[in-house]
Design an enzyme around this catalytic site. Structure first.
Site, PDB file in Angstrom:
ATOM      1  N   TRP A 148      56.493 106.149   9.393  1.00 30.43           N
ATOM      2  CA  TRP A 148      57.369 105.101   8.830  1.00 30.43           C
ATOM      3  C   TRP A 148      58.834 105.375   9.142  1.00 30.43           C
ATOM      4  CZ3 TRP A 148      61.324 104.573   5.221  1.00 30.43           C
ATOM      5  CH2 TRP A 148      61.694 105.733   4.546  1.00 30.43           C
ATOM      6  N   SER A 176      65.934  89.511   4.025  1.00 27.32           N
ATOM      7  CA  SER A 176      65.469  89.130   2.692  1.00 27.32           C
ATOM      8  C   SER A 176      66.101  90.010   1.614  1.00 27.32           C
ATOM      9  CB  SER A 176      63.948  89.219   2.648  1.00 27.32           C
ATOM     10  OG  SER A 176      63.505  89.295   1.325  1.00 27.32           O
ATOM     11  N   SER A 177      66.110  91.328   1.850  1.00 30.06           N
ATOM     12  CA  SER A 177      66.676  92.242   0.855  1.00 30.06           C
ATOM     13  C   SER A 177      68.162  92.003   0.666  1.00 30.06           C
ATOM     14  CB  SER A 177      66.511  93.693   1.286  1.00 30.06           C
ATOM     15  OG  SER A 177      65.183  94.028   1.351  1.00 30.06           O
ATOM     16  N   HIS A 260      68.422 107.717   3.174  1.00 29.77           N
ATOM     17  CA  HIS A 260      68.575 108.366   1.884  1.00 29.77           C
ATOM     18  C   HIS A 260      68.999 107.423   0.766  1.00 29.77           C
ATOM     19  CE1 HIS A 260      67.759 111.676  -0.574  1.00 29.77           C
ATOM     20  NE2 HIS A 260      68.776 111.282  -1.292  1.00 29.77           N
ATOM     21  N   TYR A 264      67.085 105.973  -3.136  1.00 32.66           N
ATOM     22  CA  TYR A 264      67.610 105.665  -4.464  1.00 32.66           C
ATOM     23  C   TYR A 264      67.473 104.196  -4.799  1.00 32.66           C
ATOM     24  CZ  TYR A 264      69.000 110.437  -4.387  1.00 32.66           C
ATOM     25  OH  TYR A 264      68.955 111.791  -4.318  1.00 32.66           O
ATOM     26  N   HIS A 309      69.920 116.267   4.863  1.00 33.49           N
ATOM     27  CA  HIS A 309      68.941 117.215   4.315  1.00 33.49           C
ATOM     28  C   HIS A 309      67.520 116.844   4.748  1.00 33.49           C
ATOM     29  CE1 HIS A 309      68.756 114.642   0.410  1.00 33.49           C
ATOM     30  NE2 HIS A 309      67.811 114.279   1.225  1.00 33.49           N
ATOM     31  N   HIS A 310      67.356 115.658   5.374  1.00 27.81           N
ATOM     32  CA  HIS A 310      66.055 115.302   5.940  1.00 27.81           C
ATOM     33  C   HIS A 310      65.862 115.930   7.307  1.00 27.81           C
ATOM     34  CE1 HIS A 310      65.135 112.194   2.927  1.00 27.81           C
ATOM     35  NE2 HIS A 310      66.438 112.043   2.877  1.00 27.81           N
ATOM     36  N   THR A 335      71.134 113.369 -12.362  1.00 26.67           N
ATOM     37  CA  THR A 335      69.726 113.107 -12.671  1.00 26.67           C
ATOM     38  C   THR A 335      69.331 113.863 -13.926  1.00 26.67           C
ATOM     39  OG1 THR A 335      69.388 113.023 -10.288  1.00 26.67           O
ATOM     40  CG2 THR A 335      67.432 112.973 -11.650  1.00 26.67           C
ATOM     41  N   LYS A 338      70.385 112.068 -16.968  1.00 24.33           N
ATOM     42  CA  LYS A 338      69.499 110.964 -17.338  1.00 24.33           C
ATOM     43  C   LYS A 338      68.271 111.477 -18.079  1.00 24.33           C
ATOM     44  CE  LYS A 338      69.470 107.243 -15.111  1.00 24.33           C
ATOM     45  NZ  LYS A 338      70.617 106.576 -15.697  1.00 24.33           N
ATOM     46  N   ARG A 457      51.995 117.462   7.851  1.00 24.89           N
ATOM     47  CA  ARG A 457      51.692 116.082   7.467  1.00 24.89           C
ATOM     48  C   ARG A 457      51.351 115.276   8.708  1.00 24.89           C
ATOM     49  NH1 ARG A 457      57.665 113.467   6.317  1.00 24.89           N
ATOM     50  NH2 ARG A 457      56.460 111.598   5.902  1.00 24.89           N
TER      51      ARG A 457
END
Lengths: 532, 193
Positions: A148, A176-177, A260, A264, A309-310, A335, A338, A457
């Site tokens: 992907w 669309s988004s 990234h 989120y 970081h990916h 985070t 939260k 993977r």
């Protein structure tokens, strides 16, 4: 949150202008009603969730045992690619847009979305985008098989012919988004009821406002990167082709600059949902409302400076590794704020455990777990071991499945009585929850172990020592997959019949949407309510 | 809703759409920005010095090992290898070596080598006085050639670097070159220097 005091003259409005829905298919094709469009988004997302889910089950069935049993490796790669694309762009994102359509106008006291016709358009191009994407499965050479994340040159020089259809599909879903995001921002900024100041808005609205800005910032970059691919493939440019002076690593930078923040985009609205549900069932106000808002805003801002970081293993200099490592770890702070606030909201509350609350609690626990494995991956020196292993798969499925997907299910169960006018069947809801909860953990928890042990993977076959954990994960996947049929049953059953729901629905619920009757009439807040 | 609100909404929508368009442009702007960034920081090991170096002192207190690596992309049939796998040099000393290339196909072809230095920190200290990689290299069917490289390692090279790897990837440019073959013939002399 504001205390709400409204009278409802608009409910029995006899004005001929305020008609009910049109009849037949035209109602759905031409509708500009935010509730209709919200429902269509949700139904679309559910059907994509099922299609992507079937692909996941094909993957898990193949991985049940080592060796090649059911599918060819190339088809396996098509499944992992399409599963990812469909779940991200077809299931999670449209589900949140659907919830935004339904709930934002009702939560801020607006009669509809700000740009209703564009709203219709942004929904109706979506099925075509996925029709194009899914049709590539039947093309010679097969569907996209490059993952992907479609890294070039795998997705340019070595791609199947259908990559062009994939590119156009991404263009359309991006459009669309973006339109959906523009609409949501315009609605929130211009259509709030008198007295609904920004800092009185429900958190679901706040998180969506910030998410919409993220969408506008990064979806065009995604459109840009697929356009560069299109030009490399068909027009002889060399953006990513080293032979022509381009650079494949550039692809990863541009992709993750989108990628990234996209992560989120898929979790911030979930934060909003959970921040609505926990106070309702803890019967307390949300602890630290404004710190929640600032935490979401800072997560959104930080998301723009952590993309590399990916790609710790591309050969970045030490300075780069260190910067992206610490910037990433910094995100754990807002985070953590939260998670702390959710727990503090529950502290000494009079909690009850209805289905939406169960999903919300599972979200808090399991999302935090996914966050922790994210922190482990953020440690640059350790990431060289984890990179592209099942540990990564475990990590992002923990934040996306019991994270994003559970929040969507929680939201559906929470607001369903408002949409249909029928009380939930708690027994069936709880059955769905427990099957999903157990299924999700059996599926994804073992992936941590095989990942740490080095299972890569995106492979259809694996070394024998990973066999036990993989067969476990496959069993879990089938439990989780089939338990979603309970979800579909619950929703359909609730639409058709059920005990009449009151306007309030949940004893502890606060907010404008609970002042209108259940089911919500076709037109609400034609006269804006007054919020004190 | 009041009319002024409709107008406001329209204005906001236009602004947001403009922002989206600008971000589309920004995506493309990342391409040159990326190159500029790599140039300034030397991150991809490509900002080495070309041409005559103004280095007069030779540092005889240490030697640096310079390794040569060659790589062909999947569709490049040429034989391409360094004459020497590695050389020890004093920083500041001019060194000459050569690479061997052969076109085993039955077609005339053009290629160019793209260099890269590891560690990238060493890249700015590797001066190439003359390099075959400055130019395109045409070869007739079955022909071979020696391609020279003259380089100096700057004496300023940080002392913790004792090995520099110079890697060349050889790319087939025949397709883009057939159109301008006349131009190639013109500077053939320089290319096969």
């Amino acid at each position: 949150m504001a205390t709400v005091d409204v009278d409802l003259p608009h409910v029995k409005d006899e004005d001929p202008h305020h008609h009910g829905p049109a009849k037949g298919i035209g109602r759905w094709l031409y509708t500009t009603n935010h509730k209709d469009i919200g429902s269509m988004y949700l139904i679309f997302s559910l059907s994509m969730f099922m299609i992507g889910g079937i692909m996941a089950l094909i993957i898990r069935a193949e991985l049940f045992q080592p060796g090649l049993q059911l599918v060819e490796p190339n088809f396996f790669n098509q499944m992992t690619t399409m599963h990812g694309l469909i779940m991200v762009f077809g299931a999670v994102m449209p589900a949140f847009v659907g919830l935004a359509n339904w709930m934002i106008p009702m939560q801020i006291g607006a009669p509809d979305m700000a740009l209703p016709r564009m709203n219709n358009w942004s929904f109706w191009i979506l099925p075509f985008a996925f029709l194009i994407l899914l049709s590539s499965l039947f093309m010679p050479g097969g569907a996209p098989n490059f993952g992907w994340t479609f890294y070039a040159p795998l997705s340019t020089t070595y791609a199947p012919e259908s990559v062009t259809f994939f590119i156009f599909g991404v263009h359309i879903m991006g459009a669309s988004s973006i339109m959906g995001a523009i609409n949501i921002i315009a609605t929130i900024l211009n259509m709030r009821a008198p007295g609904m100041t920004l800092m009185k808005m429900p958190l679901f609205v706040w998180t969506w406002l910030i998410t919409a800005f993220l969408l506008i910032a990064v979806m065009p970059v995604l459109a840009g990167v697929v356009t560069m691919m299109l030009m490399d493939i068909h027009f002889g440019t060399s953006f990513f082709n080293a032979a022509g002076g381009g650079d494949p690593v550039l692809f990863q930078h541009v992709f993750w600059f989108f990628g990234h923040p996209e992560v989120y985009i898929m979790i911030l609205p979930a934060f909003g949902i959970i921040s609505e549900i926990i106070p309702t069932f803890a019967r307390k106000r949300l602890f630290g409302y404004s710190s929640m808002v600032y935490a979401v805003a800072s997560i959104a801002l930080l998301s723009f400076v952590v993309w590399a970081h990916h790609m710790f293993t591309v050969g970045m200099p030490l300075v780069g590794e260190v910067f992206f490592m610490f910037a990433t770890m910094l995100i754990a702070v807002p985070t953590g704020v939260k998670v702390f606030n959710w727990v503090a909201t529950m502290f000494r509350g009079s909690m009850t455990f209805e289905t939406p609350m169960l999903f919300a609690l599972a979200f808090v626990v399991l999302f935090t777990l996914g966050g922790f494995s994210g922190l482990m991956l953020a440690i640059a020196p350790a990431d060289f071991q984890y990179h592209d292993t099942y540990f990564v798969v475990a990590h992002f499925h923990y934040v996306l499945v019991p994270g994003a997907i559970f929040s969507i299910m929680a939201a559906t169960y929470y607001w369903l009585p408002k949409w249909t006018g029928h009380q939930l069947n708690e027994t069936m809801g709880k059955l769905h929850f427990w099957l999903s909860f157990v299924g999700v953990n059996i599926t994804f928890f073992p992936m941590h172990f095989v990942g740490l042990a080095g299972m890569p993977r995106r492979i259809p076959d694996y070394a024998l020592q990973f066999a036990d954990f993989n067969s476990m994960a496959s069993v879990g996947a089938f439990i989780f997959g089939f338990s979603q049929l309970v979800f579909i049953y619950n929703v359909i059953q609730n639409v058709r019949a059920g005990e009449k729901a009151s306007a309030q629905v949940w004893e502890g619920a606060q907010g404008l949407e609970w002042t209108i009757p259940s089911p919500a009439p076709y037109h609400t807040f034609s006269t804006p309510p007054k919020v004190d | 809703m009041a009319e002024s609100n409709d107008k406001q909404t329209k204005r906001l929508a236009v602004r947001l759409a403009t922002a989206a368009l600008a971000m589309f442009g920004f995506g493309f702007a990342l391409v040159p920005l990326y190159d500029v960034f790599c140039d300034i920081t030397g991150l991809n090991g490509k900002n080495f010095k070309q041409g005559a170096a103004e280095i007069s002192t030779v540092d005889r207190s240490r030697t640096v090992k310079v390794q040569f690596v060659t790589a062909n992309p999947a569709d490049m049939p040429w034989d391409f290898k360094p004459n020497e796998r590695s050389i020890r040099v004093f920083p500041g000393e001019d060194k000459q070596t050569a690479f061997y290339a052969k076109n085993p196909t039955s077609n005339w072809m053009v290629a160019q080598a793209v260099p890269s230095v590891t560690p990238s920190e060493a890249a700015p200290y590797l001066h190439k006085v003359n390099c075959f990689c400055f130019d395109r290299q045409p070869l007739d069917a079955g022909a071979d050639t020696e391609m020279p490289l003259v380089f100096v390692v700057d004496p300023e090279l940080p002392s913790h670097i004792s090995t520099i790897t110079l890697s060349y990837a050889l790319y087939d440019l025949t397709e883009s070159q057939t159109v301008t073959q006349t131009n190639i013939n013109k500077d053939k002399g320089r290319a096969s220097l």
